[in-house]
Design a protein around this motif. Structure first.
Motif, PDB file in Angstrom:
ATOM      1  N   SER A 176       0.826  -1.210   0.000  1.00  0.00           N
ATOM      2  CA  SER A 176       0.000   0.000   0.000  1.00  0.00           C
ATOM      3  C   SER A 176       0.860   1.260   0.000  1.00  0.00           C
ATOM      4  O   SER A 176       0.583   2.220  -0.723  1.00  0.00           O
ATOM      5  CB  SER A 176      -0.927  -0.025   1.216  1.00  0.00           C
ATOM      6  N   ARG A 177       1.922   1.277   0.808  1.00  0.00           N
ATOM      7  CA  ARG A 177       2.821   2.440   0.846  1.00  0.00           C
ATOM      8  C   ARG A 177       3.471   2.686  -0.515  1.00  0.00           C
ATOM      9  O   ARG A 177       3.578   3.816  -0.972  1.00  0.00           O
ATOM     10  CB  ARG A 177       3.923   2.236   1.885  1.00  0.00           C
ATOM     11  N   LEU A 178       3.928   1.599  -1.151  1.00  0.00           N
ATOM     12  CA  LEU A 178       4.600   1.735  -2.442  1.00  0.00           C
ATOM     13  C   LEU A 178       3.620   2.190  -3.527  1.00  0.00           C
ATOM     14  O   LEU A 178       3.962   3.009  -4.383  1.00  0.00           O
ATOM     15  CB  LEU A 178       5.284   0.427  -2.837  1.00  0.00           C
ATOM     16  N   THR A 179       2.415   1.670  -3.502  1.00  0.00           N
ATOM     17  CA  THR A 179       1.407   2.078  -4.474  1.00  0.00           C
ATOM     18  C   THR A 179       1.069   3.557  -4.281  1.00  0.00           C
ATOM     19  O   THR A 179       0.925   4.299  -5.254  1.00  0.00           O
ATOM     20  CB  THR A 179       0.155   1.206  -4.344  1.00  0.00           C
TER      21      THR A 179
ATOM     22  N   ALA B  89       3.062   5.761  -3.222  1.00  0.00           N
ATOM     23  CA  ALA B  89       4.224   6.528  -3.658  1.00  0.00           C
ATOM     24  C   ALA B  89       4.328   6.582  -5.184  1.00  0.00           C
ATOM     25  O   ALA B  89       5.192   7.272  -5.709  1.00  0.00           O
ATOM     26  CB  ALA B  89       5.501   5.938  -3.078  1.00  0.00           C
ATOM     27  N   GLY B  90       3.464   5.842  -5.902  1.00  0.00           N
ATOM     28  CA  GLY B  90       3.446   5.916  -7.356  1.00  0.00           C
ATOM     29  C   GLY B  90       3.905   4.661  -8.081  1.00  0.00           C
ATOM     30  O   GLY B  90       3.873   4.611  -9.304  1.00  0.00           O
ATOM     31  N   PHE B  91       4.347   3.640  -7.353  1.00  0.00           N
ATOM     32  CA  PHE B  91       4.750   2.393  -8.000  1.00  0.00           C
ATOM     33  C   PHE B  91       3.502   1.696  -8.543  1.00  0.00           C
ATOM     34  O   PHE B  91       2.474   1.638  -7.869  1.00  0.00           O
ATOM     35  CB  PHE B  91       5.495   1.477  -7.028  1.00  0.00           C
ATOM     36  N   THR B  92       3.615   1.164  -9.762  1.00  0.00           N
ATOM     37  CA  THR B  92       2.425   0.615 -10.415  1.00  0.00           C
ATOM     38  C   THR B  92       2.352  -0.906 -10.416  1.00  0.00           C
ATOM     39  O   THR B  92       1.269  -1.465 -10.540  1.00  0.00           O
ATOM     40  CB  THR B  92       2.361   1.097 -11.883  1.00  0.00           C
ATOM     41  N   GLU B  93       3.481  -1.603 -10.297  1.00  0.00           N
ATOM     42  CA  GLU B  93       3.480  -3.074 -10.337  1.00  0.00           C
ATOM     43  C   GLU B  93       4.049  -3.628  -9.038  1.00  0.00           C
ATOM     44  O   GLU B  93       5.197  -4.054  -8.980  1.00  0.00           O
ATOM     45  CB  GLU B  93       4.305  -3.566 -11.527  1.00  0.00           C
ATOM     46  N   VAL B  94       3.223  -3.641  -7.994  1.00  0.00           N
ATOM     47  CA  VAL B  94       3.671  -4.103  -6.678  1.00  0.00           C
ATOM     48  C   VAL B  94       2.837  -5.309  -6.288  1.00  0.00           C
ATOM     49  O   VAL B  94       1.607  -5.260  -6.339  1.00  0.00           O
ATOM     50  CB  VAL B  94       3.524  -2.993  -5.610  1.00  0.00           C
ATOM     51  N   THR B  95       3.514  -6.417  -5.923  1.00  0.00           N
ATOM     52  CA  THR B  95       2.820  -7.611  -5.447  1.00  0.00           C
ATOM     53  C   THR B  95       3.300  -7.933  -4.039  1.00  0.00           C
ATOM     54  O   THR B  95       4.420  -7.598  -3.663  1.00  0.00           O
ATOM     55  CB  THR B  95       3.104  -8.830  -6.357  1.00  0.00           C
TER      56      THR B  95
ATOM     57  N   LEU C 136      14.801   4.221  -3.799  1.00  0.00           N
ATOM     58  CA  LEU C 136      13.524   4.889  -3.564  1.00  0.00           C
ATOM     59  C   LEU C 136      12.564   3.969  -2.815  1.00  0.00           C
ATOM     60  O   LEU C 136      11.864   4.407  -1.900  1.00  0.00           O
ATOM     61  CB  LEU C 136      12.912   5.347  -4.893  1.00  0.00           C
ATOM     62  N   VAL C 137      12.542   2.689  -3.185  1.00  0.00           N
ATOM     63  CA  VAL C 137      11.697   1.711  -2.470  1.00  0.00           C
ATOM     64  C   VAL C 137      12.119   1.639  -1.010  1.00  0.00           C
ATOM     65  O   VAL C 137      11.288   1.682  -0.097  1.00  0.00           O
ATOM     66  CB  VAL C 137      11.779   0.318  -3.136  1.00  0.00           C
ATOM     67  N   ALA C 138      13.432   1.555  -0.761  1.00  0.00           N
ATOM     68  CA  ALA C 138      13.937   1.463   0.609  1.00  0.00           C
ATOM     69  C   ALA C 138      13.577   2.708   1.409  1.00  0.00           C
ATOM     70  O   ALA C 138      13.128   2.610   2.560  1.00  0.00           O
ATOM     71  CB  ALA C 138      15.448   1.260   0.598  1.00  0.00           C
TER      72      ALA C 138
END
Length: 191
Positions: free
Chosen positions: A125-128, A130-136, A163-165
Motif C-alpha cells: 500500500s505504501r509503495l502504491t 508513492a506511485g509504484f504501479t506493479e507491486v505484489t 527509492l523503495v527502501a
C-alpha cells in the motif's frame, strides 16, 4: 463315415493325434526376456528423458547455488561489486554523466518473512501510494537474512531500489543478479 466302407489305405492323415499334444498352428512359448524388454526399454527412455530435463532446467549451477531466483529458506548470496574508479573531470566535449532516475513501473515484489499478518500488504500500500504501479505482496521464509533488505537485479535499478527502501524506511539495499526487478524481504515491522 465308417472305416469299414473306406476303400483307401491308411496314410499319415488317418493317424489319431496325440490328445495331450498341441492342435492347430502353435508357436513356442515366449521367453521372459522377450516379454519384458519393451517395458525395460520404456523405463530406460523415461529415466533418460527425466535426467535430461532435470539437467537442462536445473536451477543449480556447478557451485550448488540457485542460478535463478531464490526459494524460501535459502540463503541469498550477494556479490559485492568492486569499488569504482574515482570519477575524472568531465571535459567540454564529454557530457556530464547523469544519475538514472527511479522507474516507478519496475515490478516490485514485497515478501513478508516476519510472520506479521498484513506486513507485506502494508508495504504494498505504501509503495502504491508513492506511485509504484506493479507491486505484489506475498509471504516467504526468513532464510539467513538478519535485517529487512531491498534486492535489485541490475545496476540500472539501484535508484529505484533506493527509492523503495526510503519509502518503506529501510536501510539495506543490495544487488542480487538472480532477482528480476526489485524484491523486498521484510523481517520486522515498518517504521
Amino acid at each position: 463315415m465308417s472305416k469299414a466302407r473306406y476303400p483307401y489305405p491308411d496314410d499319415e492323415f488317418d493317424v489319431q493325434a496325440d490328445p495331450d499334444g498341441p492342435r492347430g498352428v502353435h508357436r513356442a512359448p515366449r521367453s521372459a526376456w522377450s516379454r519384458w524388454w519393451p517395458f525395460l526399454l520404456a523405463l530406460v527412455v523415461i529415466a533418460g528423458l527425466t535426467f535430461g530435463a532435470v539437467y537442462y532446467w536445473n536451477p543449480f549451477g556447478s557451485s550448488g547455488t540457485p542460478s535463478g531466483g531464490t526459494t524460501a529458506g535459502e540463503p541469498i548470496d550477494v556479490d559485492i561489486p568492486e569499488p569504482e574508479p574515482a570519477p575524472t573531470e568531465p571535459t567540454d566535449d564529454e557530457p556530464e554523466p547523469t544519475e538514472p532516475e527511479p522507474v516507478l513501473t519496475t515490478p516490485v515484489q514485497v515478501l513478508n518473512a516476519a510472520r506479521i499478518q498484513g506486513l507485506a500488504a502494508t508495504a504494498q500500500s505504501r509503495l502504491t501510494s508513492a506511485g509504484f504501479t506493479e507491486v505484489t505482496a506475498d509471504n516467504t521464509e526468513r532464510g539467513s537474512l538478519t535485517t529487512s533488505t531491498v534486492f535489485y537485479g541490475a545496476e540500472d535499478l539501484r535508484p529505484t531500489a533506493e527509492l523503495v527502501a526510503s519509502t518503506l524506511g529501510l536501510d539495506e539495499v543490495s544487488l542480487d543478479t538472480r532477482t528480476q526487478g526489485i524484491r523486498v524481504v521484510l523481517l520486522e515491522r515498518l517504521s
